[in-house]
Scaffold this active site. Structure first.
Site, short mmCIF file in Angstrom:
data_model
loop_
_atom_site.label_atom_id
_atom_site.label_comp_id
_atom_site.label_asym_id
_atom_site.label_seq_id
_atom_site.Cartn_x
_atom_site.Cartn_y
_atom_site.Cartn_z
N ARG A 85 -60.21 -10.11 -12.48
CA ARG A 85 -60.87 -10.89 -11.44
C ARG A 85 -61.74 -9.91 -10.65
NH1 ARG A 85 -55.48 -12.22 -7.82
NH2 ARG A 85 -55.41 -10.23 -6.76
N ASN A 87 -62.14 -13.40 -2.02
CA ASN A 87 -60.72 -13.07 -1.87
C ASN A 87 -60.55 -11.56 -1.95
OD1 ASN A 87 -57.90 -14.18 -1.78
ND2 ASN A 87 -57.71 -12.89 -3.61
N GLU A 88 -59.97 -11.00 -0.92
CA GLU A 88 -59.69 -9.56 -0.91
C GLU A 88 -60.88 -8.77 -1.45
OE1 GLU A 88 -55.88 -8.90 -2.81
OE2 GLU A 88 -54.83 -9.46 -0.97
N GLU A 100 -51.95 -14.35 3.49
CA GLU A 100 -51.06 -14.33 2.32
C GLU A 100 -49.89 -13.40 2.59
OE1 GLU A 100 -52.63 -12.92 -1.36
OE2 GLU A 100 -54.48 -14.04 -1.15
N TRP A 143 -46.21 -7.12 -8.80
CA TRP A 143 -47.05 -5.96 -9.09
C TRP A 143 -46.41 -4.63 -8.70
CZ3 TRP A 143 -47.71 -4.25 -4.18
CH2 TRP A 143 -47.78 -5.21 -3.16
N GLU A 160 -49.86 -13.85 -13.05
CA GLU A 160 -48.88 -13.63 -11.97
C GLU A 160 -47.69 -14.58 -12.11
OE1 GLU A 160 -50.68 -11.86 -8.31
OE2 GLU A 160 -52.29 -13.22 -8.83
N PHE A 176 -44.63 -14.27 -12.70
CA PHE A 176 -43.34 -13.96 -12.09
C PHE A 176 -43.47 -13.57 -10.62
CE2 PHE A 176 -42.13 -13.84 -16.55
CZ PHE A 176 -41.00 -14.65 -16.49
N HIS A 177 -44.60 -13.93 -10.01
CA HIS A 177 -44.75 -13.74 -8.56
C HIS A 177 -44.11 -14.94 -7.86
CE1 HIS A 177 -46.69 -13.20 -4.65
NE2 HIS A 177 -47.19 -12.05 -5.06
#
Ligand code: GLA
Length: 680
Positions: free
Chosen positions: A110, A148-149, A311, A319, A359, A361-362
């Site tokens: 991304r 985003n970020e 967030e 991560w 993501e 398993f976030h």
């Protein structure tokens, strides 16, 4: 958030496109149960909105917006520029960023774009314009979330287009190429430039470190500005169609930050709301202080308005090497630590944990297990608590009496080029100062050098490792002592000017006069070596050969090459001003001893009497004031303040805070309301 917010926002990134349409029925049911008030839609949805050039498929977004609006949930609509679609990268692979070693990144991640590329800019403006035009006045949309970020993945691009943009940026900054030569000291290694067009980004080359420190620092500045230009462009397009506030989510941390948040936040009219993301690290031994530090740092960007936690994770992230969930109760404590320090809302990445994708398993507010889970139960409790704490919304955090000064560029300058001690995390020094004070129950404001005028509000100002300094910053620091307050300068502060050039004539060049010291030699300590200092202290990592020209010696080195020489000094300025110099690096205990000495007689401590280990912050407004009290310890504590706990409804002259718990006390009138949140 607006100062007139009537509630604390609660919700998160909502990515319904990851799920079959019918899951939305359950989403809305669970959002109602949790009391969700705000969701961020569409952060990574460009490829869903526009599966191929020009074919916009927005029916699902229309329907989702309408359903959310019908359910009373507001939408923070994202521009989807954090994830250019695959077809665009196939059509224009030249917009993908190029690494320092000259490799163009591939599709599949991304933020796959170069901030300087005109094709990218045009494409970004096109999709942002289409969304803004269509949804600019949609009643569900209360805020815009730009990208985003920014910089998280595309902080630097070393491509030829970026190089040309960098050259134009340099020409504007220096005017004349000889000014650049002088600033960067290009006489060294014969690197003199005769044209701006000959300057290249600090690409990989066979050299020590990343190259010329002036060049590297300017490339960091340029890269931040290139992303800022992109942000401005998105904001302008949105503004042409919508009067709703815009934000972009920062990644405020211990630093060095990927871009210059202090300047971005200070730009007039750009961001109507400031927001940041924050995730705890499982290995952080001081997690509670970490949350406080980030929040204090975030508030420091714009201390006179609330901000938004855009967030955080409801459980584990995915991560870190080992992704440990929050402990029971930590979600509430962390959320209220952010709120205590000025957040007007707590949002999560993401609403529902993904089953597939990068993501998967976030954690989410709704974990894979669904409603029947500890996380969702805590999310529902948090929603209720935030509703109960609604009166805090729009109020400001009471100013602390102590400030820690930080500079966004100082960390970049430190990391640009070889240093006497490599890999030394200089920006950790600010967090350490905050941690030591926090452990004493002393509140701290973090003041960036973009807000130097604020320094006049404090009784004690700590300057920890502010390596790069302008003369303006040095004067503002000196003015603190001149007006009778106290300054504590730590090692590695004030050594280079804004061009990353050492200020010669004795360290710390820019602060020598204020401190009354002269340092001619720096002596990093080898790993594991410590040096005894008077007062039972031990230096580690760093020592200096100090002469006290016009300062009294508080503590001397007791051994090593600098035995008997000053380690900590104090210069008295006028009747009450003091300028302390701490030439050695210390662990928290030893630094605490020094800061206790420097704060002696100031009467610093918690804002109301509390048991040790409790963290208390006052937020207030003319109509009343509130104490948020966190108990991260494993035993119950007391807070001696009369009022009503908004979370339980209990009114009492003092309150017990169970182990791990939070109370939010509406203070009884009787104490002066917080008419002024500024100390004047
Ligand atoms: C960042 C991003 C999110 C997500 C989280 C995971 O904050 O903005 O999209 O990747 O990290 O922790």
């Amino acid at each position: 958030m607006s100062q007139h917010a009537r509630h604390l926002a609660f919700g998160g990134d909502y990515n319904p496109e990851q799920w079959p349409a019918e899951v939305q029925d359950e989403d809305l049911e669970l959002m109602a149960e949790a009391g969700v008030t705000l969701v961020t839609l569409g952060v990574f949805s460009w490829g869903t909105y526009e599966p191929e050039r020009g074919r916009l498929e927005l029916d699902w977004l229309d329907a989702t917006l309408d359903r959310l609006h019908g359910a009373g949930i507001a939408v923070d609509l994202a521009t989807p520029t954090a994830a250019p679609p695959v077809w665009l990268l196939q059509e224009h692979p030249e917009i993908l960023p190029v690494s320092r070693t000259g490799q163009r990144y591939a599709q599949g991640g991304r933020l796959g774009w170069c901030a300087s590329h005109p094709v990218w800019r045009a494409e970004a403006e096109r999709i942002v314009g289409a969304l803004a035009e269509r949804y600019g006045d949609h009643p569900a949309v209360t805020m815009w979330h730009l990208g985003n970020e920014l910089g998280g993945g595309n902080r630097h691009c070393y491509c030829d287009v970026s190089a040309a943009h960098f050259q134009r940026w340099l020409a504007e900054r220096y005017g004349d190429v000889d000014a650049l030569n002088a600033a960067w000291g290009t006489a060294f290694w014969g690197h003199r430039y005769t044209r701006f067009e000959h300057v290249l980004p600090p690409r990989d080359s066979e050299t020590i470190g990343r190259g010329n420190p002036g060049l590297v620092l300017d490339f960091d500045r340029f890269s931040s500005d290139a992303l800022l230009e992109h942000l401005r462009a998105e904001a302008a397009v949105v503004r042409a169609h919508s009067d709703r506030p815009v934000t972009t989510n920062f990644m405020v941390g211990t630093g060095p930050h990927v871009v210059d948040y202090a300047r971005w936040a200070a730009e007039p009219g750009l961001l109507q709301v400031t927001s940041t993301d924050h995730y705890v690290h499982a290995t952080d031994e001081h997690r509670a202080q970490g949350v406080a530090w980030i929040s204090d740092r975030m508030r420091g960007l714009r201390p006179d308005e609330p901000w938004l936690l855009m967030e955080t994770a409801a459980g584990a992230v995915s991560w870190q090497p080992r992704n440990v969930p929050l402990t029971p109760g930590e979600l509430r404590r962390n959320a209220f630590s952010h709120v205590a320090r000025g957040a007007d809302g707590v949002l999560f990445f993401q609403w529902r944990a993904s089953a597939a994708g990068a993501e998967q398993f976030h954690s989410g507010m709704v974990p894979h297990a669904g409603r029947r889970s500890r996380t969702f139960a805590e999310v529902v409790e948090l929603g209720a608590d935030l509703r109960a704490a609604a009166p805090l919304a729009g109020t400001l955090v009471e100013r602390a009496r102590v400030a820690v000064l930080v500079d966004e560029e100082a960390g970049w300058a430190w990391e640009a080029g070889p240093k006497p001690i490599w890999g030394y995390p200089i920006t950790e020094l600010a967090r350490q100062a905050h941690r030591v004070l926090h452990a004493r129950g002393i509140r701290v404001d973090v003041v960036p050098t973009t807000r130097l005028a604020d320094l006049e509000l404090y009784d004690l100002v700590v300057v920890p490792g502010v390596f790069l300094m302008s003369t303006g910053t040095a004067s503002a620091v000196a003015a603190v002592a001149d007006r009778g307050a106290r300054v504590v300068v730590g090692h590695l502060s004030g050594l280079v000017d804004p061009t990353n050039r050492v200020v010669t004539g004795g360290y710390p060049g820019l602060l020598r006069e204020l401190l009354g010291v002269h340092v001619d030699e720096q002596h990093p300590l080898l790993d594991g070596v410590t040096v005894a200092v008077e007062g039972g202290l031990r230096a580690r990592d760093w020592t200096e050969r100090v002469e006290a020209d016009d300062a009294s010696v508080v503590a001397r080195y007791l051994e090593g090459p600098y035995a008997e020489r000053p380690a900590v000094t104090r210069r008295d300025v006028g009747a009450t001003g003091q300028a302390w110099y701490v030439s050695a690096a210390f662990d928290d205990d030893a630094l605490g001893t020094v800061l206790d000495l420097a704060a002696d007689g100031l009467g610093l401590g918690p804002v109301v009497p509390v048991s040790p280990g409790l963290d208390v912050v006052r937020r207030g407004a003319p109509q009343g004031s509130y104490l948020v009290v966190l108990n991260p310890t494993d035993r119950a504590g007391e807070v001696h303040a009369a009022g009503t706990d908004l979370l339980t409804g209990v009114t009492a002259p003092s309150h017990t805070v169970p182990a791990g718990a939070v109370v939010v006390i509406a203070e009884e009138l009787g104490r002066a309301p917080l008419a002024a949140t500024r100390r004047t």
